[in-house]
Design a protein around this motif. Structure first.
Motif, PDB file in Angstrom:
ATOM      1  N   ILE A 454       0.863  -1.188   0.000  1.00  0.00           N
ATOM      2  CA  ILE A 454       0.000   0.000   0.000  1.00  0.00           C
ATOM      3  C   ILE A 454       0.896   1.233   0.000  1.00  0.00           C
ATOM      4  O   ILE A 454       1.607   1.506   0.969  1.00  0.00           O
ATOM      5  N   PHE A 456       1.701   4.945   0.306  1.00  0.00           N
ATOM      6  CA  PHE A 456       1.251   6.221   0.843  1.00  0.00           C
ATOM      7  C   PHE A 456       2.031   7.253   0.051  1.00  0.00           C
ATOM      8  O   PHE A 456       3.261   7.292   0.139  1.00  0.00           O
ATOM      9  N   SER A 459       5.865   7.755  -0.400  1.00  0.00           N
ATOM     10  CA  SER A 459       6.841   6.670  -0.307  1.00  0.00           C
ATOM     11  C   SER A 459       7.586   6.500  -1.627  1.00  0.00           C
ATOM     12  O   SER A 459       8.816   6.370  -1.636  1.00  0.00           O
ATOM     13  N   ASP A 502      -7.173  11.760  -1.167  1.00  0.00           N
ATOM     14  CA  ASP A 502      -7.643  12.537  -0.019  1.00  0.00           C
ATOM     15  C   ASP A 502      -7.012  13.926  -0.024  1.00  0.00           C
ATOM     16  O   ASP A 502      -6.601  14.442   1.010  1.00  0.00           O
ATOM     17  N   PHE A 505      -3.011  13.933   0.516  1.00  0.00           N
ATOM     18  CA  PHE A 505      -2.581  12.554   0.720  1.00  0.00           C
ATOM     19  C   PHE A 505      -3.235  11.643  -0.315  1.00  0.00           C
ATOM     20  O   PHE A 505      -4.335  11.894  -0.787  1.00  0.00           O
ATOM     21  N   LEU A 507      -3.494   7.218  -1.353  1.00  0.00           N
ATOM     22  CA  LEU A 507      -3.197   5.810  -1.100  1.00  0.00           C
ATOM     23  C   LEU A 507      -3.529   5.008  -2.356  1.00  0.00           C
ATOM     24  O   LEU A 507      -4.519   5.295  -3.032  1.00  0.00           O
ATOM     25  N   LYS A 509      -2.552   0.904  -4.547  1.00  0.00           N
ATOM     26  CA  LYS A 509      -1.740  -0.281  -4.793  1.00  0.00           C
ATOM     27  C   LYS A 509      -1.467  -0.370  -6.289  1.00  0.00           C
ATOM     28  O   LYS A 509      -2.283   0.052  -7.098  1.00  0.00           O
TER      29      LYS A 509
END
Length: 866
Positions: A454, A456, A459, A502, A505, A507, A509
Motif C-alpha cells: 500500500i 502512501f 513513499s 484525499d 494525501f 493511497l 496499490k
C-alpha cells in the motif's frame, strides 16, 4: 526492454547537460567545451538507442546487453560529475554564510578559491576520461547495425495488431453482466447534450488496463442482435496509436458501406485518393439521418482538439446515435465521454479458472487431471482477473501434463516466464511505451516494493525526487507537487488499484501485472533483498530490503554502485551497526538511505562522506538519542525524516547548514527550537512536528518560511500557538491531537492572505465549533477533513460558499446534527464521506434521508453510522 530504460537515463542526462544551470557552472569552472563534446557524443548514442530495440536479435542479445550496461554506467558517472558541480556551489554558500566577520569571510573565500582550482583540474580529468569512454562505446555500437535516429524522436512504439469486430461468443467467459450494462447505456437518451444544442450523439467510454477485455466486450455488444434493431448502421474502427483524422474517416466510410466485398474494395480504392474536404463530405453523406453505432477501438490520443474535430464530423447522424470508445487511459475516457466512464473490472477467480481450463485443455480433457486443476487455481490467482494473462499462461501449458512444468509456472513470477508477442507483458508494454520519457524513467522503481504494497503517496515520490527523476520546469516549482502529478498520470493509465485521493494525501496499490512489468524493466537495476539472497551483483543500484532475518555483510561485498537503500515494510528495519558502517563506507554515491523502523543507538560520523545524499529517512528509530553533527555537512540533503525518533534529545547543531532542505519532519524532547536554524531554511516546503510532547513554541512570529507549502503538527500536547502568518504560501495544514493549541491561531494577524487548499483538523475534543478563520480560505479550499470532534455541534455557514471544495470528510462527530442549508451550491464537490455521526448519517441516507436531495448530485457518497 533494457533499451528503453537506458534511453530514458541518457535522455534525462541530456536534459541536464542542456540546462542553463549546468552551462553556467561548466563555464565558471572552465570545462564547458569538454562537457559540450560529451553531450554531442551522448546525443549520437541516444540516437542509436532509439534503434536498438528494433534491431536486437537472439544472437546479439548478450553483447547488446553488455553494450547497454556500459552506456548506463557512463551516464550514471556523468550524473555524479554534474551533481559534484552543484555540491561545490552549495559548499561555497555555506562557507560565506557561516563566516561571521568580514575578515573570516575573506579568509573563507580565499580558502575556497584555492580549492576551486584543485576542483576544476580534478573535474576536467574526470570529464575527459568519461568522454573517452563514451567515444569508445559509441564506436562499438556500429557492430550491432544500429542506425542513427533523431534524438528529438521518441522510442518506436510497438504497434498493437489491428482489431476486428468478429467474436465467438462461446469463447468469452464472465462478461454477460458487463454487456448488459453497456446495452442499457446504448438504449438511454443523450444525458444532457454536447454543449451546442446537438443531442443526436452520445459517447460511451470503456476504460481499463491492457488485456482486461475492453475490445472483447465491445465486440460482444457490437454483435448483439438487439444492436441490429437499435441502429441502422454499425461501424468498427481500430484507431490504435495514430489518431490520423483522414485515415479514421476512410475507415469509417469503408466500415459503413453496405456494398458487396468487391464493390467495397473499389470504394476503398476510390476514396483513398480523395482530399480531406471530399472525404468529410462522403462521411457526412454516409451518416446523414442514419442512427448509427460506431466503435472506436484502442484510443491513445489525448489531443482534445483532434477529438473535437472528428466528433464534429460525426454529428450528422440521427438522434440516438452512439459511439463506444475503448481506451486504457482514464483522462482520455473523460475527455471523450458524454457519460461516466465504464471502468471494466477483472474477472472473478471462478471465471478465470474456467477460461484457463478452456485454453489449457482440449474440450473435456481437464476432467482427467484434477491434480493439475488444483495447481491451475493457484496459477490464475497470479492473473488478477485479467483475461489476457489467463490466456497467456494457459496457452503456455496447452496439452502439457507435466506436473513439474505446471508447478514451475505457478511458482515463477510472470515476468520470468517466456513471453510471446501477443502475451500479457508485451500487451502491457504498449502502455509503457506510450508514456512520456519522464514517466517511463520513474516507472521501474515500483519494482522496489513488494506486491500488494500500500503506497502512501510520498513513499515512491521520495525515491523519484532523491534520484533526480523529478525536475522543476521553471526552477521554482515544488518537486513534490510535480511528483504528485506523475502519480495522477499513472493512475489515469489504469496502473493502480484501490486508489484513494484525499487531497494532499493519496493511497493506492500497483496492479500485480503492472508490478511484473516494472520488475521486467528494472531487473538488472533493482533488487528486493530477501532472506535467501546470497549476493548482490555489481551493477545493482537500488536495494529494497523486504526480509532482514539473515542480513550478512557478505551479501553486499560485490556491489559498489548502490544509490538507493529502502526498508519498505512497516516494522522492519536495520539492527546492525556494522552493516550500516559497511554501507556508508562502500556506497559513496548513495542518494537515498531509508532506515525506517531501525533500532540502532547511533549513526556514524562518517555519514558526512555521503556527499550526494538527498534523502535520509530515520522514521520511527526509537533508540537514537543524538544525531552526529556531521549530518549537517550533507549540503545536498533535501529530505530529513526524524519523526518517531522518540528518544531524540536534541537536533544536531548547525542544522541550518542544510541549505538544500525541502522536507523536514521532527520528533524531539526539546521544549524550544533554535529560531536561527529555521531562518536558514530558505527553500523548506514541507515541515512536520510529531509527538514533540515538550514543545511549547514553534515560531515567535519574527521569521517567515516563505516557501513552506505543507505544515503538519501532531500530538504536540504542550504547544499553545501557531502563527500561520509566518507561512504566506501555505497550502496544506494538518493538525491533530494538540490539546493546548488555541485553534484561533492568532486570528488578529492577516491569515486571510493564505491560499490554503487542504485542511485536516483531527482530535480536538474541547472544540464546540470550527475556528472563524476558516471563512478566510473559502475561495481556495479543495479538501476539508474533520475528525474526532466529540462536542462539535454545527458546521460554519461559510462551508456552503466553498465553491472549489472537492472533498469533505466528517468522522466521529456524534453531536453534529446538520449540514449547511445551501450545501447544494457546492457543485465542485465530488466526494462526501460521513462516518460515525449517527443523526447526521440518518439524515443523509440515500433516497430516504431528508438531506438526500441536497447531496444527491455528488459523485461519490459514503455514509456509514459506525
Amino acid at each position: 526492454m533494457a533499451e528503453t530504460f537506458v534511453y530514458d537515463i541518457a535522455n534525462s542526462l541530456l536534459g541536464k547537460l542542456a540546462s542553463y544551470v549546468y552551462e553556467k557552472a561548466s563555464r565558471a569552472y572552465g570545462v564547458y567545451d569538454d562537457l559540450n563534446n560529451f553531450k554531442d557524443t551522448l546525443s549520437i548514442v541516444s540516437g542509436l538507442l532509439l534503434d536498438a530495440e528494433e534491431k536486437k536479435n537472439q544472437q546479439q542479445q548478450h553483447a547488446l546487453r553488455e553494450w547497454l550496461r556500459q552506456i548506463q554506467n557512463i551516464c550514471y558517472d556523468a550524473e555524479d560529475i554534474l551533481d559534484r558541480f552543484d555540491l561545490q556551489d552549495k559548499q561555497k554558500q555555506v562557507v560565506i554564510k557561516s563566516s561571521g566577520s568580514i575578515r573570516l569571510k575573506v579568509r573563507g573565500l580565499i580558502s575556497y578559491s584555492n580549492n576551486r582550482f584543485i576542483f576544476r583540474d580534478k573535474m576536467a580529468c574526470k570529464i575527459k576520461e568519461i568522454r573517452e569512454r563514451l567515444d569508445k562505446v559509441a564506436a562499438d555500437g556500429t557492430r550491432f547495425g544500429l542506425a542513427m535516429v533523431s534524438v528529438g524522436s521518441e522510442l518506436v512504439v510497438q504497434r498493437r495488431e489491428m482489431t476486428h469486430s468478429h467474436v465467438d461468443v462461446l469463447d468469452v467467459i464472465g462478461r454477460e453482466n458487463d454487456k448488459e450494462n453497456i446495452m442499457k447505456l446504448l438504449m438511454q437518451p443523450h444525458p444532457q447534450g454536447d454543449g451546442d444544442g446537438n443531442n443526436s450523439l452520445s459517447v460511451i467510454p470503456l476504460v481499463g488496463i491492457g488485456g482486461l477485455g475492453k475490445t472483447t466486450l465491445a465486440k460482444l455488444v457490437f454483435n448483439d442482435e438487439r444492436v441490429d434493431q437499435l441502429f441502422q448502421v454499425k461501424m468498427w474502427v481500430c484507431v490504435s496509436n495514430d489518431f490520423d483524422i483522414r485515415q479514421i474517416i476512410i475507415k469509417i466510410v469503408n466500415s459503413a458501406s453496405d456494398s458487396t466485398p468487391t464493390a467495397a474494395y473499389s470504394l476503398q480504392e476510390s476514396i483513398n485518393n480523395l482530399d480531406i474536404e471530399q472525404l468529410q463530405s462522403r462521411l457526412r453523406y454516409k451518416l446523414s439521418r442514419q442512427k448509427y453505432l460506431l466503435v472506436l477501438d484502442d484510443i491513445w490520443n489525448d489531443d482534445r482538439a483532434k477529438w473535437l474535430q472528428l466528433k464534429d464530423l460525426l454529428k450528422g447522424g440521427a438522434t440516438g446515435s452512439k459511439i463506444i470508445v475503448t481506451t486504457r487511459t482514464k483522462s482520455i475516457a473523460s475527455m471523450m465521454g458524454d457519460v461516466p466512464s465504464y471502468v471494466l473490472k477483472g474477472l472473478s477467480e471462478e471465471n478465470c479458472l474456467s477460461l484457463f481450463v478452456k485454453w489449457v485443455f482440449k474440450e473435456g480433457e481437464g476432467e482427467k487431471y484434477p491434480n493439475l486443476i488444483e495447481i491451475g487455481k493457484q496459477i490464475v490467482k497470479k492473473c488478477q482477473g485479467v483475461p489476457l494473462a489467463v490466456r497467456s499462461l494457459g496457452s503456455s501449458l496447452f496439452s502439457n501434463f507435466n506436473v513439474r512444468k505446471w508447478e514451475f509456472v505457478r511458482d515463477s513470477e510472470i515476468w520470468n516466464l517466456e513471453q510471446k508477442q501477443d502475451d500479457i507483458l508485451p500487451a502491457l508494454k504498449l502502455s509503457y511505451d506510450q508514456m512520456p520519457s519522464y514517466l517511463r524513467h520513474c516507472f521501474a522503481y515500483f519494482s522496489l516494493y513488494p506486491k500488494d504494497y500500500i503506497f502512501f503517496g510520498n513513499s515512491i515520490t521520495n525515491v523519484w525526487v532523491a534520484l533526480g527523476l523529478v525536475e522543476s520546469r521553471n526552477g521554482n516549482e515544488n518537486l513534490d507537487n510535480i511528483a504528485r502529478e506523475y502519480i495522477d498520470e499513472f493512475h489515469s493509465r489504469s496502473f493502480f488499484q484501490d486508489f484513494v485521493d484525499d487531497g494532499h494525501f493519496v493511497l493506492f496499490k500497483v496492479h500485480d501485472l503492472v508490478h511484473d512489468l516494472a520488475l521486467y524493466i528494472a531487473k538488472e537495476e533493482c533488487v528486493l533483498v530477501q532472506s535467501h539472497t546470497r549476493n548482490i551483483r555489481k551493477q545493482v543500484r537500488h536495494l529494497s530490503i523486504v526480509e532482514n532475518d539473515s542480513l550478512d555483510p557478505a551479501v553486499f561485498s560485490k556491489s559498489e554502485q548502490v544509490r538507493t537503500i529502502l526498508f519498505p515494510i512497516i516494522g522492519m528495519g536495520l539492527d546492525s551497526a556494522s552493516i550500516l558502517d559497511t554501507w556508508v563506507s562502500r556506497y559513496k554515491c548513495l542518494r537515498l538511505l531509508d532506515l525506517s523502523d531501525s533500532s540502532m543507538d547511533t549513526i556514524p560520523d562518517s555519514i558526512a562522506k555521503l556527499e550526494y545524499m538527498r534523502t535520509l529517512d530515520l522514521f520511527n528509530n526509537r533508540k537514537i538519542k543524538r544525531l552526529p553533527h556531521s549530518v549537517c555537512r550533507l549540503q545536498n540533503l533535501q529530505v530529513l525524516i526524524l519523526a518517531g525518533c522518540m528518544e531524540l534529545e536534541t537536533l544536531p547543531k548547525g542544522l541550518g547548514k542544510l541549505i538544500s532542505l525541502r522536507k523536514l519532519s521532527i520528533t524531539t524532547k526539546q521544549s524550544v527550537l533554535s529560531q536561527n536554524e529555521f531562518e536558514s531554511f530558505k527553500y523548506l516546503q514541507n515541515l512536520g512536528f510529531y509527538r514533540c510532547y515538550n514543545l511549547k513554541i514553534l515560531f515567535d512570529g519574527a521569521q517567515q518560511l516563505t516557501f513552506l507549502e505543507t505544515l503538519a503538527v501532531e500530538s504536540c500536547g504542550s504547544l499553545e500557538s501557531l502563527p500561520l502568518y509566518c507561512f504566506p504560501k501555505l497550502q496544506t495544514l494538518y493538525l491533530k491531537d494538540c490539546k493546548m493549541l488555541d485553534l484561533s491561531l492568532n486570528n488578529e494577524n492577516p491569515i486571510q492572505k493564505l491560499k490554503m487548499k487542504h485542511l485536516y483538523l483531527l482530535e480536538f475534543p474541547g472544540l464546540l465549533k470550527l475556528p472563524r478563520w476558516i471563512a478566510d480560505v473559502v475561495d481556495t479550499l479543495e479538501t476539508l477533513v474533520i475528525a474526532n470532534f466529540p462536542n462539535l455541534k454545527m458546521l460554519p455557514d461559510c462551508l456552503a460558499t466553498m465553491t472549489r471544495l472537492k472533498r469533505l470528510r466528517i468522522r466521529h462527530c456524534p453531536q453534529l446534527l446538520s449540514l449547511p442549508n445551501d450545501i447544494k451550491r457546492l457543485t465542485a464537490l465530488e466526494y462526501l464521506h460521513i462516518f460515525s455521526c449517527p443523526e447526521l448519517c440518518r439524515k443523509c441516507m440515500p433516497q430516504i434521508g431528508e438531506y438526500w436531495p441536497k447531496i444527491a448530485h455528488i459523485k461519490k457518497i459514503y455514509i456509514k453510522t459506525k
